[in-house]
Design an enzyme around this catalytic site. Structure first.
Site, mmCIF file in Angstrom:
data_model
loop_
_atom_site.group_PDB
_atom_site.id
_atom_site.type_symbol
_atom_site.label_atom_id
_atom_site.label_comp_id
_atom_site.label_asym_id
_atom_site.label_seq_id
_atom_site.Cartn_x
_atom_site.Cartn_y
_atom_site.Cartn_z
ATOM 1 N N GLY A 31 30.103 44.000 36.383
ATOM 2 C CA GLY A 31 30.046 45.634 36.227
ATOM 3 C C GLY A 31 31.256 46.359 36.736
ATOM 4 N N ASN A 32 30.743 47.937 36.900
ATOM 5 C CA ASN A 32 32.078 48.930 36.849
ATOM 6 C C ASN A 32 33.139 49.105 35.505
ATOM 7 O OD1 ASN A 32 35.306 49.313 38.341
ATOM 8 N ND2 ASN A 32 33.285 51.156 38.213
ATOM 9 N N GLY A 36 36.749 48.547 27.516
ATOM 10 C CA GLY A 36 37.205 47.127 26.831
ATOM 11 C C GLY A 36 36.124 46.313 27.154
ATOM 12 N N HIS A 37 35.231 46.450 27.901
ATOM 13 C CA HIS A 37 33.517 45.317 28.221
ATOM 14 C C HIS A 37 32.515 46.028 27.039
ATOM 15 C CE1 HIS A 37 34.770 45.832 32.803
ATOM 16 N NE2 HIS A 37 34.535 44.683 31.963
ATOM 17 N N GLY A 149 37.519 39.166 27.335
ATOM 18 C CA GLY A 149 38.276 39.875 26.543
ATOM 19 C C GLY A 149 39.836 39.380 26.524
ATOM 20 N N LYS A 151 42.978 40.179 27.596
ATOM 21 C CA LYS A 151 43.283 41.063 28.691
ATOM 22 C C LYS A 151 43.787 40.339 29.402
ATOM 23 C CE LYS A 151 42.493 44.029 31.900
ATOM 24 N NZ LYS A 151 42.672 43.233 32.892
ATOM 25 N N ASP A 152 42.779 39.390 29.714
ATOM 26 C CA ASP A 152 42.769 38.003 31.195
ATOM 27 C C ASP A 152 42.933 37.121 30.229
ATOM 28 O OD1 ASP A 152 42.088 39.633 33.604
ATOM 29 O OD2 ASP A 152 40.985 39.899 32.320
ATOM 30 N N GLN A 155 42.290 33.419 32.017
ATOM 31 C CA GLN A 155 40.608 33.016 31.689
ATOM 32 C C GLN A 155 39.836 32.890 30.366
ATOM 33 O OE1 GLN A 155 38.171 35.458 34.695
ATOM 34 N NE2 GLN A 155 38.040 37.002 31.771
#
Length: 283
Positions: A31-32, A36-37, A149, A151-152, A155
């Site tokens: 969430g939040n 990007g999401h 993504g 960016k991580d 992960q």
């Protein structure tokens, strides 16, 4: 947009779609949501007939010094954003459904080899929490693809390896990092920066670009590049956990013969910890 709160409810929608031979893209989130999401969902929509986004603040991936209770919950806004990109369904489970016996008794998924360094070293147990919840969600949703993504980046690599190692029937898709006009990577953590800090934080990506330019230009002394970058950030007021040139597949320190590289950085500006990276292809 459909909303599901339980596994049984969610699976009714999924079964209906599969009965009609529709493919499913799944994007797990806490969430939040931000742009990007949304780019992950739009990527999934470009590849599949249906899109599912989950929103679950996963307590298992928070360390003892990380405040789970203060992670921002913005559910109403999240739903509005998902509706704005025509997401088909949002799945919002409770912790009691996903961890009915509590965190202490849950079976864990431990991804070997990629999780001991970088974020794994700075946040012990984090990737076990991530891998466990993502594996659970994959088994619940059974998507054709799942988008993460880059960016991580670590992960993304961990989830990709988990899916390969466990023969999970899902294709892991990496989506390029979305950025502010300044170059700052879009992140939930950016909301903790004031406007001046957001401009200062753009130095992270510029430093990554400079490192990339040097490597593409033929520099093989990666330790020197790392030191120069860390010094540059330090002089600008950043406190850097790591700035490392790595093999893009193994995340081991890069060697002069490597052709696919990634430069990983995590650094603090004030109280805000920021992650970014840049991929380099020397083929």
């Amino acid at each position: 947009m459909n909303q599901a709160y339980s596994v049984s409810e969610l699976r009714q929608y999924i079964q209906h779609w599969k009965d009609h031979q529709q493919s499913i893209a799944f994007i797990p989130t806490m969430g939040n949501l931000h742009q990007g999401h949304l780019s992950l969902i739009e990527k999934g929509q470009s590849l599949c007939d249906r899109s599912i986004c989950s929103i679950f603040v996963n307590p298992m991936q928070f360390g003892p010094n990380e405040d789970f209770n203060h992670y921002p919950r913005t559910l109403d806004k999240d739903i509005e954003l998902l509706e704005s990109v025509a997401c088909d369904l949002v799945y919002m489970p409770t912790a009691s459904e996903l961890y009915p016996q509590g965190l202490e008794k849950i079976s864990q998924v431990i991804v070997t080899d990629l999780t001991e360094t970088f974020e794994g070293a700075h946040r012990p147990g984090h990737f076990t929490g991530v891998a466990t919840i993502v594996a659970k969600l994959f088994n619940i949703v059974k998507p054709d693809i799942s988008v993460f993504g880059k960016k991580d980046y670590q992960q993304y690599c961990v989830i990709k390896k988990m899916a390969q190692d466990l023969n999970l029937d899902v294709e892991i898709i990496g989506q390029e990092t979305t950025r502010e006009p300044s170059g700052l990577a879009t992140s939930t953590r950016n909301q903790y920066l004031n406007e001046e800090q957001k401009l200062e934080a753009a130095l992270i990506y510029r430093t990554l670009q400079d490192a990339s330019d040097k490597i593409i230009g033929g520099e093989k002394n990666f330790a020197l590049i790392e030191k120069q970058a860390t010094d540059r950030l330090s002089q600008a007021g950043f406190d850097t956990d790591y700035f490392n040139v790595c093999n893009a597949d193994t995340l081991k320190p890069a060697t002069p013969g490597d052709k696919k590289l990634v430069v990983l950085v995590t650094t603090r500006l004030g109280d805000t910890r920021l992650l970014d990276n840049i991929e380099i292809d020397l083929w």
